[in-house]
Design a protein around this motif. Sequence first.
Motif, PDB file in Angstrom:
ATOM      1  N   ARG A  16       0.858  -1.179   0.000  1.00 49.24           N
ATOM      2  CA  ARG A  16       0.000   0.000   0.000  1.00 49.24           C
ATOM      3  C   ARG A  16       0.894   1.228   0.000  1.00 49.24           C
ATOM      4  N   SER A  17       0.326   2.351  -0.417  1.00 48.14           N
ATOM      5  CA  SER A  17       1.080   3.595  -0.285  1.00 48.14           C
ATOM      6  C   SER A  17       0.983   4.011   1.172  1.00 48.14           C
ATOM      7  N   ARG A  19       1.874   6.581   4.176  1.00 57.77           N
ATOM      8  CA  ARG A  19       2.201   8.017   4.278  1.00 57.77           C
ATOM      9  C   ARG A  19       2.787   8.431   5.625  1.00 57.77           C
ATOM     10  N   GLN A  72       4.691  16.792   2.396  1.00 58.76           N
ATOM     11  CA  GLN A  72       3.807  15.622   2.544  1.00 58.76           C
ATOM     12  C   GLN A  72       4.375  14.728   3.644  1.00 58.76           C
ATOM     13  N   PRO A 192       5.066   6.237  -3.520  1.00 63.09           N
ATOM     14  CA  PRO A 192       5.567   6.980  -4.678  1.00 63.09           C
ATOM     15  C   PRO A 192       4.957   8.372  -4.656  1.00 63.09           C
ATOM     16  N   ARG A 233     -10.530   0.244  -6.064  1.00 64.07           N
ATOM     17  CA  ARG A 233     -10.211   0.213  -7.490  1.00 64.07           C
ATOM     18  C   ARG A 233     -11.519   0.136  -8.265  1.00 64.07           C
TER      19      ARG A 233
HETATM   20  C1  FMN Z   1       3.002   8.404 -10.408  1.00 63.54           C
HETATM   21  C2  FMN Z   1       2.419   8.411  -9.016  1.00 63.54           C
HETATM   22  C3  FMN Z   1       2.441   9.571  -8.267  1.00 63.54           C
HETATM   23  C4  FMN Z   1       1.928   9.592  -6.958  1.00 63.54           C
HETATM   24  N1  FMN Z   1       2.052  10.727  -6.223  1.00 63.54           N
HETATM   25  C5  FMN Z   1       1.655  10.712  -4.939  1.00 63.54           C
HETATM   26  C6  FMN Z   1       1.898  11.830  -4.100  1.00 63.54           C
HETATM   27  O1  FMN Z   1       2.485  12.837  -4.504  1.00 63.54           O
HETATM   28  N2  FMN Z   1       1.486  11.774  -2.821  1.00 63.54           N
HETATM   29  C7  FMN Z   1       0.864  10.671  -2.304  1.00 63.54           C
HETATM   30  O2  FMN Z   1       0.526  10.681  -1.124  1.00 63.54           O
HETATM   31  N3  FMN Z   1       0.625   9.573  -3.073  1.00 63.54           N
HETATM   32  C8  FMN Z   1       1.027   9.571  -4.370  1.00 63.54           C
HETATM   33  N4  FMN Z   1       0.847   8.444  -5.147  1.00 63.54           N
HETATM   34  C9  FMN Z   1       0.233   7.246  -4.565  1.00 63.54           C
HETATM   35  C10 FMN Z   1      -1.191   7.026  -5.064  1.00 63.54           C
HETATM   36  O3  FMN Z   1      -2.049   7.990  -4.537  1.00 63.54           O
HETATM   37  C11 FMN Z   1      -1.605   5.603  -4.705  1.00 63.54           C
HETATM   38  O4  FMN Z   1      -0.763   4.685  -5.341  1.00 63.54           O
HETATM   39  C12 FMN Z   1      -3.074   5.312  -5.080  1.00 63.54           C
HETATM   40  O5  FMN Z   1      -3.941   6.119  -4.377  1.00 63.54           O
HETATM   41  C13 FMN Z   1      -3.444   3.850  -4.840  1.00 63.54           C
HETATM   42  O6  FMN Z   1      -3.215   3.470  -3.501  1.00 63.54           O
HETATM   43  P1  FMN Z   1      -2.235   2.254  -3.120  1.00 63.54           P
HETATM   44  O7  FMN Z   1      -0.872   2.577  -3.644  1.00 63.54           O
HETATM   45  O8  FMN Z   1      -2.235   2.215  -1.614  1.00 63.54           O
HETATM   46  O9  FMN Z   1      -2.764   0.997  -3.730  1.00 63.54           O
HETATM   47  C14 FMN Z   1       1.353   8.414  -6.435  1.00 63.54           C
HETATM   48  C15 FMN Z   1       1.328   7.247  -7.204  1.00 63.54           C
HETATM   49  C16 FMN Z   1       1.884   7.235  -8.470  1.00 63.54           C
HETATM   50  C17 FMN Z   1       1.895   5.956  -9.250  1.00 63.54           C
END
Ligand code: FMN
Length: 243
Positions: A16-17, A19, A72, A192, A233
């Motif tokens: 997961r992303s 933070r 962030q 990311p 999704r």
């Molecule tokens: C190219 C790219 C840029 C992103 N930029 C940010 C960002 O600046 N800040 C952030 O908190 N998440 C960022 N994300 C994460 C996405 O928000 C996240 O992957 C998406 O919401 C899906 O959630 P998951 O990764 O938990 O499955 C980014 C993802 C990608 C692929």
Amino acid sequence: MTTDAKYFDDLVQARRSVRIYDQEQEFDHNAVQRSLERATLSPNSSNMQMWEFYRISSDALKKEVAENCMKQKAATTARELVLFVVRPSLWKDRTAFNLDKMKSSFPEEMEDKDKNRALSYYQKLIPILYNNDKLGVRSVFKKLYSWYVGTKRPMVRQVTKTDVRVTLHKSVSLAAMTFMYSMKAEGYDTCPMEGFDSKRLKKLLDLPKDAEISMIIGCGPAGEGGVYNDRVRVPNQEVIFER
Ligand SMILES: Cc1cc2nc3c(=O)[nH]c(=O)nc-3n(C[C@H](O)[C@H](O)[C@H](O)COP(=O)(O)O)c2cc1C
């Protein structure tokens, strides 16, 4: 399902992303190095490898970089930040690298005409595609040529300076994905980010003039509340098609 597929599925489901990162748990920075070394094995267009990875682990620099990631939390709390960068001007070096490797790997019995045919990919085609001028004048001719040939037979259409940039960002994104899965396999999380001030960061980190920061990835052990929401999704049938 094979054992590998099961393991990979677990990894994909678990990533997961994140933070918010924990500041107390031990963090093995060598996992970042190992993951970046794995990332360099990612597929990349024509094996040109026009990418660079910048690790930011010192507290002082991390703080400044995080400021430029618009403060962030994924950046301010990250235990390490990694910049995924593309370098359009590296094309000559990388072409030479590929030509050298190709020449030294030809079997002795290979005929010269076959060698020349193989070499012409890096000697002719790649320079045509990657050698671009500042204003993009060559792109106009390449586009016209591609359109003209395309009226007669299948032809690659993505031939402009912008198309090359897209190609570089595609390749480095695949490396970023390898990196994120590798970090997950190492027991850590990632986020990311594209929300950053590229101009200020380039100056702060003294990056080469042609460098483009594709993504910045924060990483470390997940902290409490680091996953902001349930994963959502759109339904698979809206994005997976059969023709
Ligand atoms: C190219 C790219 C840029 C992103 N930029 C940010 C960002 O600046 N800040 C952030 O908190 N998440 C960022 N994300 C994460 C996405 O928000 C996240 O992957 C998406 O919401 C899906 O959630 P998951 O990764 O938990 O499955 C980014 C993802 C990608 C692929």
